[in-house]
Design a protein around this motif. Sequence first.
Motif, PDB file in Angstrom:
ATOM      1  N   PRO A  85      -8.292  -5.526   4.354  1.00 32.81           N
ATOM      2  CA  PRO A  85      -6.833  -5.437   4.320  1.00 32.81           C
ATOM      3  C   PRO A  85      -6.356  -4.005   4.074  1.00 32.81           C
ATOM      4  O   PRO A  85      -7.094  -3.165   3.564  1.00 32.81           O
ATOM      5  N   GLU A  86      -5.128  -3.753   4.441  1.00 34.86           N
ATOM      6  CA  GLU A  86      -4.452  -2.492   4.122  1.00 34.86           C
ATOM      7  C   GLU A  86      -3.664  -2.720   2.839  1.00 34.86           C
ATOM      8  O   GLU A  86      -2.934  -3.709   2.727  1.00 34.86           O
ATOM      9  N   VAL A  87      -3.807  -1.825   1.857  1.00 35.74           N
ATOM     10  CA  VAL A  87      -3.127  -1.988   0.565  1.00 35.74           C
ATOM     11  C   VAL A  87      -2.309  -0.734   0.264  1.00 35.74           C
ATOM     12  O   VAL A  87      -2.810   0.381   0.358  1.00 35.74           O
ATOM     13  N   TRP A  88      -1.044  -0.963  -0.104  1.00 36.10           N
ATOM     14  CA  TRP A  88      -0.141   0.111  -0.506  1.00 36.10           C
ATOM     15  C   TRP A  88       0.331  -0.131  -1.925  1.00 36.10           C
ATOM     16  O   TRP A  88       0.657  -1.258  -2.300  1.00 36.10           O
ATOM     17  N   LEU A  89       0.360   0.927  -2.724  1.00 35.91           N
ATOM     18  CA  LEU A  89       0.980   0.896  -4.049  1.00 35.91           C
ATOM     19  C   LEU A  89       2.466   1.148  -3.836  1.00 35.91           C
ATOM     20  O   LEU A  89       2.852   2.149  -3.233  1.00 35.91           O
ATOM     21  N   LEU A  90       3.303   0.216  -4.290  1.00 35.29           N
ATOM     22  CA  LEU A  90       4.745   0.313  -4.055  1.00 35.29           C
ATOM     23  C   LEU A  90       5.452   0.891  -5.267  1.00 35.29           C
ATOM     24  O   LEU A  90       5.278   0.426  -6.384  1.00 35.29           O
ATOM     25  N   ARG A  91       6.243   1.938  -5.026  1.00 40.87           N
ATOM     26  CA  ARG A  91       7.047   2.583  -6.069  1.00 40.87           C
ATOM     27  C   ARG A  91       8.420   2.884  -5.510  1.00 40.87           C
ATOM     28  O   ARG A  91       8.567   3.198  -4.347  1.00 40.87           O
TER      29      ARG A  91
END
Length: 89
Positions: A51-57
């Motif tokens: 999977p592609e994972v992004w940290l959201l801020r």
Amino acid sequence: MPKYSVTWPTRPAGVYTEYVHAADPTDAARVAGDLDWPTSPGYTMAFDYEPEVWLLRHPYRLCSRHVQGPHFSDSEPGQPVFTPTPVTA
């Protein structure tokens, strides 16, 4: 806990994203993998791919960052369409 977006490819074609709170990117993929993903008729989640994972801020466009996995085509304008990579054991 930080918020992450986790995107997996779907079969026969496409991607699907879920948003989860997790301790780190690996935990985010684990938590998202345990969810009941609402796929359309004829589509299945390709959990055998990375999977592609992004940290959201906040603000998302300026402060979020890619932290794990491939970049799917809609993540970076002008990039070629992604080819999923099978997860290796």
